[in-house]
Design a protein around this motif. Structure first.
Motif, PDB file in Angstrom:
ATOM      1  N   SER A 137      62.506  34.700  76.471  1.00  0.00           N
ATOM      2  CA  SER A 137      63.186  33.599  77.158  1.00  0.00           C
ATOM      3  C   SER A 137      64.653  33.509  76.779  1.00  0.00           C
ATOM      4  CB  SER A 137      62.488  32.273  76.844  1.00  0.00           C
ATOM      5  OG  SER A 137      62.669  31.909  75.476  1.00  0.00           O
ATOM      6  N   THR A 138      65.001  34.062  75.618  1.00  0.00           N
ATOM      7  CA  THR A 138      66.408  34.025  75.196  1.00  0.00           C
ATOM      8  C   THR A 138      67.257  35.049  75.946  1.00  0.00           C
ATOM      9  OG1 THR A 138      66.028  35.597  73.381  1.00  0.00           O
ATOM     10  CG2 THR A 138      65.705  33.257  72.904  1.00  0.00           C
ATOM     11  N   VAL A 139      66.569  36.029  76.577  1.00  0.00           N
ATOM     12  CA  VAL A 139      67.303  37.064  77.333  1.00  0.00           C
ATOM     13  C   VAL A 139      66.687  37.214  78.722  1.00  0.00           C
ATOM     14  CG1 VAL A 139      68.121  38.357  75.334  1.00  0.00           C
ATOM     15  CG2 VAL A 139      65.833  38.817  76.251  1.00  0.00           C
ATOM     16  N   ARG A 140      66.170  36.113  79.256  1.00  0.00           N
ATOM     17  CA  ARG A 140      65.454  36.209  80.532  1.00  0.00           C
ATOM     18  C   ARG A 140      66.337  36.699  81.685  1.00  0.00           C
ATOM     19  NH1 ARG A 140      65.665  30.297  80.129  1.00  0.00           N
ATOM     20  NH2 ARG A 140      63.589  30.282  79.207  1.00  0.00           N
ATOM     21  N   ASP A 141      67.633  36.488  81.542  1.00  0.00           N
ATOM     22  CA  ASP A 141      68.526  36.938  82.603  1.00  0.00           C
ATOM     23  C   ASP A 141      68.701  38.453  82.591  1.00  0.00           C
ATOM     24  OD1 ASP A 141      68.888  34.344  83.446  1.00  0.00           O
ATOM     25  OD2 ASP A 141      70.686  34.029  82.208  1.00  0.00           O
ATOM     26  N   GLN A 142      68.461  39.073  81.450  1.00  0.00           N
ATOM     27  CA  GLN A 142      68.648  40.523  81.332  1.00  0.00           C
ATOM     28  C   GLN A 142      67.326  41.304  81.467  1.00  0.00           C
ATOM     29  OE1 GLN A 142      70.198  38.428  78.789  1.00  0.00           O
ATOM     30  NE2 GLN A 142      71.937  38.442  80.223  1.00  0.00           N
ATOM     31  N   VAL A 143      66.200  40.620  81.399  1.00  0.00           N
ATOM     32  CA  VAL A 143      64.893  41.294  81.455  1.00  0.00           C
ATOM     33  C   VAL A 143      64.186  40.898  82.743  1.00  0.00           C
ATOM     34  CG1 VAL A 143      62.677  41.612  80.323  1.00  0.00           C
ATOM     35  CG2 VAL A 143      64.734  41.285  78.942  1.00  0.00           C
ATOM     36  N   SER A 144      63.792  41.900  83.516  1.00  0.00           N
ATOM     37  CA  SER A 144      63.136  41.616  84.794  1.00  0.00           C
ATOM     38  C   SER A 144      61.691  41.173  84.572  1.00  0.00           C
ATOM     39  CB  SER A 144      63.157  42.856  85.679  1.00  0.00           C
ATOM     40  OG  SER A 144      62.376  43.893  85.093  1.00  0.00           O
ATOM     41  N   ALA A 145      61.121  40.542  85.587  1.00  0.00           N
ATOM     42  CA  ALA A 145      59.736  40.071  85.497  1.00  0.00           C
ATOM     43  C   ALA A 145      58.750  41.222  85.271  1.00  0.00           C
ATOM     44  CB  ALA A 145      59.373  39.290  86.757  1.00  0.00           C
ATOM     45  N   PRO A 146      58.867  42.350  85.989  1.00  0.00           N
ATOM     46  CA  PRO A 146      57.942  43.466  85.731  1.00  0.00           C
ATOM     47  C   PRO A 146      58.009  43.977  84.298  1.00  0.00           C
ATOM     48  CG  PRO A 146      59.036  43.778  87.835  1.00  0.00           C
ATOM     49  CD  PRO A 146      59.727  42.633  87.159  1.00  0.00           C
ATOM     50  N   THR A 147      59.209  44.021  83.728  1.00  0.00           N
ATOM     51  CA  THR A 147      59.351  44.469  82.340  1.00  0.00           C
ATOM     52  C   THR A 147      58.650  43.512  81.394  1.00  0.00           C
ATOM     53  OG1 THR A 147      61.482  45.514  82.835  1.00  0.00           O
ATOM     54  CG2 THR A 147      60.996  45.041  80.525  1.00  0.00           C
ATOM     55  N   SER A 148      58.826  42.216  81.630  1.00  0.00           N
ATOM     56  CA  SER A 148      58.170  41.213  80.789  1.00  0.00           C
ATOM     57  C   SER A 148      56.650  41.344  80.870  1.00  0.00           C
ATOM     58  CB  SER A 148      58.586  39.801  81.217  1.00  0.00           C
ATOM     59  OG  SER A 148      59.979  39.624  81.095  1.00  0.00           O
ATOM     60  N   VAL A 149      56.150  41.560  82.081  1.00  0.00           N
ATOM     61  CA  VAL A 149      54.700  41.712  82.262  1.00  0.00           C
ATOM     62  C   VAL A 149      54.185  42.920  81.499  1.00  0.00           C
ATOM     63  CG1 VAL A 149      52.912  42.281  83.957  1.00  0.00           C
ATOM     64  CG2 VAL A 149      54.601  40.516  84.483  1.00  0.00           C
ATOM     65  N   LEU A 150      54.890  44.028  81.584  1.00  0.00           N
ATOM     66  CA  LEU A 150      54.457  45.241  80.884  1.00  0.00           C
ATOM     67  C   LEU A 150      54.450  45.035  79.370  1.00  0.00           C
ATOM     68  CD1 LEU A 150      56.256  48.027  82.959  1.00  0.00           C
ATOM     69  CD2 LEU A 150      53.816  47.508  82.884  1.00  0.00           C
ATOM     70  N   ILE A 151      55.451  44.345  78.876  1.00  0.00           N
ATOM     71  CA  ILE A 151      55.518  44.070  77.434  1.00  0.00           C
ATOM     72  C   ILE A 151      54.318  43.231  77.007  1.00  0.00           C
ATOM     73  CG2 ILE A 151      56.806  42.848  75.640  1.00  0.00           C
ATOM     74  CD1 ILE A 151      59.377  43.623  77.140  1.00  0.00           C
ATOM     75  N   LEU A 152      53.976  42.239  77.810  1.00  0.00           N
ATOM     76  CA  LEU A 152      52.850  41.366  77.465  1.00  0.00           C
ATOM     77  C   LEU A 152      51.520  42.109  77.559  1.00  0.00           C
ATOM     78  CD1 LEU A 152      54.026  38.116  79.259  1.00  0.00           C
ATOM     79  CD2 LEU A 152      53.911  38.507  76.783  1.00  0.00           C
ATOM     80  N   VAL A 153      51.398  43.018  78.507  1.00  0.00           N
ATOM     81  CA  VAL A 153      50.161  43.795  78.643  1.00  0.00           C
ATOM     82  C   VAL A 153      49.916  44.644  77.399  1.00  0.00           C
ATOM     83  CG1 VAL A 153      49.070  45.692  79.921  1.00  0.00           C
ATOM     84  CG2 VAL A 153      50.107  43.799  81.158  1.00  0.00           C
ATOM     85  N   VAL A 154      50.995  45.073  76.759  1.00  0.00           N
ATOM     86  CA  VAL A 154      50.850  45.851  75.519  1.00  0.00           C
ATOM     87  C   VAL A 154      50.065  45.058  74.480  1.00  0.00           C
ATOM     88  CG1 VAL A 154      52.094  46.830  73.560  1.00  0.00           C
ATOM     89  CG2 VAL A 154      52.908  47.259  75.881  1.00  0.00           C
ATOM     90  N   TRP A 155      50.355  43.763  74.354  1.00  0.00           N
ATOM     91  CA  TRP A 155      49.635  42.927  73.395  1.00  0.00           C
ATOM     92  C   TRP A 155      48.167  42.785  73.774  1.00  0.00           C
ATOM     93  CZ3 TRP A 155      51.632  42.754  68.994  1.00  0.00           C
ATOM     94  CH2 TRP A 155      53.000  42.570  68.792  1.00  0.00           C
ATOM     95  N   VAL A 156      47.897  42.714  75.064  1.00  0.00           N
ATOM     96  CA  VAL A 156      46.506  42.628  75.513  1.00  0.00           C
ATOM     97  C   VAL A 156      45.754  43.905  75.154  1.00  0.00           C
ATOM     98  CG1 VAL A 156      44.992  42.343  77.504  1.00  0.00           C
ATOM     99  CG2 VAL A 156      47.141  41.080  77.395  1.00  0.00           C
ATOM    100  N   VAL A 157      46.389  45.041  75.383  1.00  0.00           N
ATOM    101  CA  VAL A 157      45.772  46.326  75.032  1.00  0.00           C
ATOM    102  C   VAL A 157      45.508  46.393  73.528  1.00  0.00           C
ATOM    103  CG1 VAL A 157      46.116  48.824  74.953  1.00  0.00           C
ATOM    104  CG2 VAL A 157      46.793  47.543  76.980  1.00  0.00           C
ATOM    105  N   ALA A 158      46.478  45.944  72.745  1.00  0.00           N
ATOM    106  CA  ALA A 158      46.320  45.967  71.292  1.00  0.00           C
ATOM    107  C   ALA A 158      45.133  45.106  70.858  1.00  0.00           C
ATOM    108  CB  ALA A 158      47.611  45.486  70.620  1.00  0.00           C
ATOM    109  N   ALA A 159      44.991  43.924  71.472  1.00  0.00           N
ATOM    110  CA  ALA A 159      43.882  43.036  71.123  1.00  0.00           C
ATOM    111  C   ALA A 159      42.556  43.648  71.537  1.00  0.00           C
ATOM    112  CB  ALA A 159      44.073  41.676  71.786  1.00  0.00           C
ATOM    113  N   ALA A 160      42.498  44.210  72.740  1.00  0.00           N
ATOM    114  CA  ALA A 160      41.251  44.799  73.231  1.00  0.00           C
ATOM    115  C   ALA A 160      40.861  46.041  72.441  1.00  0.00           C
ATOM    116  CB  ALA A 160      41.385  45.138  74.708  1.00  0.00           C
ATOM    117  N   ALA A 161      41.861  46.762  71.926  1.00  0.00           N
ATOM    118  CA  ALA A 161      41.588  47.997  71.186  1.00  0.00           C
ATOM    119  C   ALA A 161      40.827  47.743  69.894  1.00  0.00           C
ATOM    120  CB  ALA A 161      42.896  48.724  70.894  1.00  0.00           C
ATOM    121  N   THR A 162      40.805  46.499  69.442  1.00  0.00           N
ATOM    122  CA  THR A 162      40.032  46.176  68.231  1.00  0.00           C
ATOM    123  C   THR A 162      38.545  46.135  68.507  1.00  0.00           C
ATOM    124  OG1 THR A 162      40.136  43.775  68.625  1.00  0.00           O
ATOM    125  CG2 THR A 162      41.946  44.781  67.373  1.00  0.00           C
TER     126      THR A 162
END
Length: 251
Positions: free
Chosen positions: A34-59
């Motif tokens: 949110s501190t750099v929301r103007d520089q980061v596109s929505a698709p990029t943010s979604v992909l970054i968040l999906v990484v955390w989901v993958v990490a959680a599911a990988a356990t």
């Protein structure tokens, strides 16, 4: 035995820690984005968040993956969609992005869990094979006395069937209350098959794995599974019988 996987991922503290992290990681990530929301596109943010989901599911914890997916969707809405800092979305594209984030995350969770299960099964099969080969090697080399071979096999059968204990007894089974495991992995008691896949191994009585030398029963392994319900697959049950067969040459 290598087939018994480490129990530490199943520990209560570990599951709790993973689930807490699954909720907090998307929160902190969205707050940072949110501190750099103007520089980061929505698709990029979604992909970054999906990484955390993958990490959680990988356990291997489905709930952790779902928590991460829900947390990612909620905090994406809160921090990265207008109006900011409110759980409200005014733009149709943002609504679509948030919904896709949650849906994709749940799908990714299921795929990751499927891969985790496949990896676990491959690990178990490798361990079972190692146990059978180890027992066969001990018999072939002839360096171990018969009681020692029986003890090694008993430990391996305990691991394969996820039982509490196992011990070798000479001679056939005389108690009709004891369920007997045959070479096809079928468990029978008093002439009736036991649906192990549905009810698990009997916990109130022993399970016998016979050691046969031709048509003669040289002995049997008595397996105890009283502390918890265990559901060994047919493959595991057949491997237990195969392990027991290694003792026939020394019995």
């Amino acid at each position: 035995m290598a087939a018994r996987m480490s129990e530490w991922p199943r520990a209560t503290w570990w599951r709790t820690a993973v689930r807490v992290a699954a909720v907090l990681a998307p929160l902190l990530t969205c707050a940072l984005l949110s501190t750099v929301r103007d520089q980061v596109s929505a698709p990029t943010s979604v992909l970054i968040l999906v990484v955390w989901v993958v990490a959680a599911a990988a356990t291997g914890d489905r709930l952790a993956g779902i928590l991460a997916a829900v947390s990612a969707g909620a905090w994406y809405d809160f921090f990265l969609t207008e109006p900011y800092l409110r759980f409200t979305i005014s733009d149709a594209e943002d609504i679509e992005a948030a919904l896709l984030l949650v849906l994709i995350s749940i799908v990714v969770t299921e795929i990751a869990l499927w891969g985790y299960r496949q990896q676990k099964q491959a690990y178990l099969r490798s361990g079972y094979l190692e146990g059978v080969l180890g027992a066969a090697r001990a018999v072939a080399e002839g360096d171990m006395p018969a009681p020692a071979v029986a003890e090694v096999v008993a430990r391996q059968i305990t691991d394969v069937l996820d039982a509490d204990s196992c011990r070798y007894v000479e001679g056939p089974v005389h108690d009709g209350r004891i369920a007997v495991l045959d070479h096809d992995g079928v468990l029978t008691r008093n002439g009736h098959p036991v649906d192990v896949d549905r009810v698990g191994l009997p916990s109130e009585e022993y399970v016998a794995v016979e050691v046969r030398r031709g048509t003669q029963v040289a002995g049997h392994f008595l397996v105890t599974a009283t502390s918890h319900r265990t559901y060994p697959t047919r493959e595991q049950r057949r491997i237990a019988v195969l392990l027991a067969d290694q003792v026939a040459a020394t019995a």
